[in-house]
Design an enzyme around this catalytic site. Structure first.
Site, mmCIF file in Angstrom:
data_model
loop_
_atom_site.group_PDB
_atom_site.id
_atom_site.type_symbol
_atom_site.label_atom_id
_atom_site.label_comp_id
_atom_site.label_asym_id
_atom_site.label_seq_id
_atom_site.Cartn_x
_atom_site.Cartn_y
_atom_site.Cartn_z
ATOM 1 N N ASP A 127 11.965 -35.030 -75.950
ATOM 2 C CA ASP A 127 10.616 -34.476 -75.857
ATOM 3 C C ASP A 127 9.608 -35.522 -75.372
ATOM 4 O OD1 ASP A 127 8.825 -32.368 -76.139
ATOM 5 O OD2 ASP A 127 9.517 -31.826 -78.134
ATOM 6 N N TRP A 162 7.857 -30.781 -70.166
ATOM 7 C CA TRP A 162 7.024 -29.582 -69.913
ATOM 8 C C TRP A 162 6.502 -29.494 -68.475
ATOM 9 C CZ3 TRP A 162 4.047 -32.848 -73.620
ATOM 10 C CH2 TRP A 162 4.693 -32.920 -74.865
ATOM 11 N N GLY A 163 7.236 -30.072 -67.518
ATOM 12 C CA GLY A 163 6.831 -29.955 -66.119
ATOM 13 C C GLY A 163 5.802 -30.984 -65.669
ATOM 14 N N ASP A 184 5.608 -24.497 -74.044
ATOM 15 C CA ASP A 184 6.515 -23.763 -74.940
ATOM 16 C C ASP A 184 6.385 -22.247 -74.792
ATOM 17 O OD1 ASP A 184 7.003 -26.291 -75.749
ATOM 18 O OD2 ASP A 184 6.552 -25.953 -77.873
HETATM 19 C C1 GLA Z 1 7.775 -29.438 -78.192
HETATM 20 C C2 GLA Z 1 8.907 -28.791 -77.390
HETATM 21 C C3 GLA Z 1 9.504 -27.647 -78.188
HETATM 22 C C4 GLA Z 1 10.007 -28.163 -79.537
HETATM 23 C C5 GLA Z 1 8.882 -28.853 -80.287
HETATM 24 C C6 GLA Z 1 9.368 -29.564 -81.539
HETATM 25 O O1 GLA Z 1 6.693 -28.565 -78.336
HETATM 26 O O2 GLA Z 1 8.452 -28.356 -76.139
HETATM 27 O O3 GLA Z 1 10.563 -27.032 -77.476
HETATM 28 O O4 GLA Z 1 11.082 -29.043 -79.322
HETATM 29 O O5 GLA Z 1 8.234 -29.837 -79.478
HETATM 30 O O6 GLA Z 1 8.341 -30.191 -82.224
#
Ligand code: GLA
Length: 376
Positions: A127, A162-163, A184
């Site tokens: 992440d 996330w891109g 998300d």
């Molecule tokens: C981010 C990721 C999610 C998840 C959460 C966990 O938001 O994009 O997919 O893994 O963290 O905290």
């Protein structure tokens, strides 16, 4: 080579968030087998954020499993998952803390990769929260990829930034096998549609070895769980699953796989849809918008062995008849060819179409076909 096909599995986050423990993982591993998910191709069982203690071990500096959630440590959990013929995934983050505020791997990449390898991990989701302001995102992903390779264990690297930083331009070179390209997902029609539409022209970068990951599926959540939000109806879940398959995106389930209803189970184990996702060529679909509805999508995806997938997505609020003009996809009327199609939800052969198809599709729903190009 890892990830020769889009990875398939299940991830704890969407439904369970921080409420994870050894029992849940064991029961979910059992569900992979009992529900036929493994037979359908699902392979990776992934524990997301919140699995560790709040701080590293002061002596070893290692991240340690939470003593109440995983009282027997992670090796035991990994062994159980492996005993079912499945692969085991875990989670960390390129910053100093994870998104849910547990220890992250920043400046501990090689030590943590070693720890994951010792646990028996086969997949790491990585992440992007809490990284120092001056840290360069791409180089942090390169670091962890290198650390995983140095660990001596084959570990699939699932990047999750996330891109950001135009991820598609450098992530394959950075050693990842899949990369999150959006924020998300939540369990609503708006969320899966926005994600699917935002990536419609980005799948040219997604291919064997490294795939555009448009997040875990919310199929079968019906508003329950951490990202439950408002929930979707079955038509939406059919559309979400079919969109992910048309894109050859990773298929990571996010619902409670121990308690799926009949519709969910049938959908997520639909062999013909999964075969579209897992097609060896993993080509992006050619996409056209419906002339009378900006948001409804019509797609043609070239498959192996000279076959095709054809899909109609009605993203509007009214039932509609959606047209596909074959000439817009490379098949002019004078070619003498048309498509012989089989409906992948009913399994019925629906005959031969020349020049165009016009298919009635209910609001939020979709129609998906496997097609052969034939003269006629
Ligand atoms: C981010 C990721 C999610 C998840 C959460 C966990 O938001 O994009 O997919 O893994 O963290 O905290």
């Amino acid at each position: 080579m890892l990830a020769q096909r889009p990875p398939m599995g299940w991830n704890t986050w969407n439904t369970f968030g921080k409420d994870i423990n050894e029992t849940l993982i064991r029961e979910s591993a059992d569900a992979f087998i009992d529900n036929g998910l493994k037979d359908a191709g699902y392979e990776y069982l992934v524990i997301d954020d919140c699995w560790s203690e709040y701080n590293r071990d002061p002596i070893t500096d290692r991240i340690v499993p939470h003593h109440e959630k995983f009282p027997n440590g992670m090796k035991v959990v990994a062994d159980y998952v492996h005993s079912k013929g499945l692969k085991f995934g875990m989670y960390s983050c390129d910053g100093v803390r994870t998104c849910a505020d547990y220890p992250g791997s920043f400046d501990h990449e090689f030590l943590d990769a070693q720890t994951f390898a010792e646990f028996g991990v086969d997949y790491l989701k990585y992440d992007n929260c809490y990284k120092p302001n001056n840290a360069d995102g791409p180089s942090l992903y390169r670091r962890m990829a290198m650390a995983l390779r140095a660990s001596g264990r084959e570990i699939l690297f699932s990047a999750c930034n996330w891109g950001t930083d135009d991820v598609w331009t450098w992530i394959r070179g950075a050693g990842a096998h899949m990369y999150r390209s959006t924020g998300d997902i939540n369990d609503s029609a708006e969320s899966y549609r926005n994600i699917a539409l935002s990536q419609a022209d980005k799948f040219g970068y997604s291919a064997p070895g490294c795939y555009n990951d448009i997040d875990m599926l919310t199929v079968g959540m019906y508003g329950k769980g951490l990202v439950g939000s408002v929930g979707c109806n079955d038509a939406d879940y059919r559309s979400q699953f079919a969109l992910w398959c048309m894109y050859s995106a990773p298929l990571m389930l996010g619902c409670d796989i121990r308690h799926m209803n009949k519709q969910t189970l049938e959908l997520v184990t639909n062999r013909e849809l999964i075969a579209i996702d897992q097609d060896g060529e993993c080509r992006p679909p050619i996409i056209r918008k419906c002339v009378w509805d900006e948001n409804s999508l019509i797609m043609l995806k070239m498959l192996e062995n000279n076959e095709y997938a054809i899909a109609f997505f009605n993203m509007g609020e009214k039932d509609k008849s959606l047209p596909m003009l074959f000439s817009e996809f490379g098949l002019p009327a004078h070619s003498g060819y048309g498509f012989k199609v089989r409906n992948l939800f009913t399994g019925e052969d629906e005959g031969f179409y020349k020049e165009y198809m016009r298919i009635p599709v209910q609001a939020h729903d979709c129609a998906v076909y496997r097609a052969q190009l034939v003269r006629g």
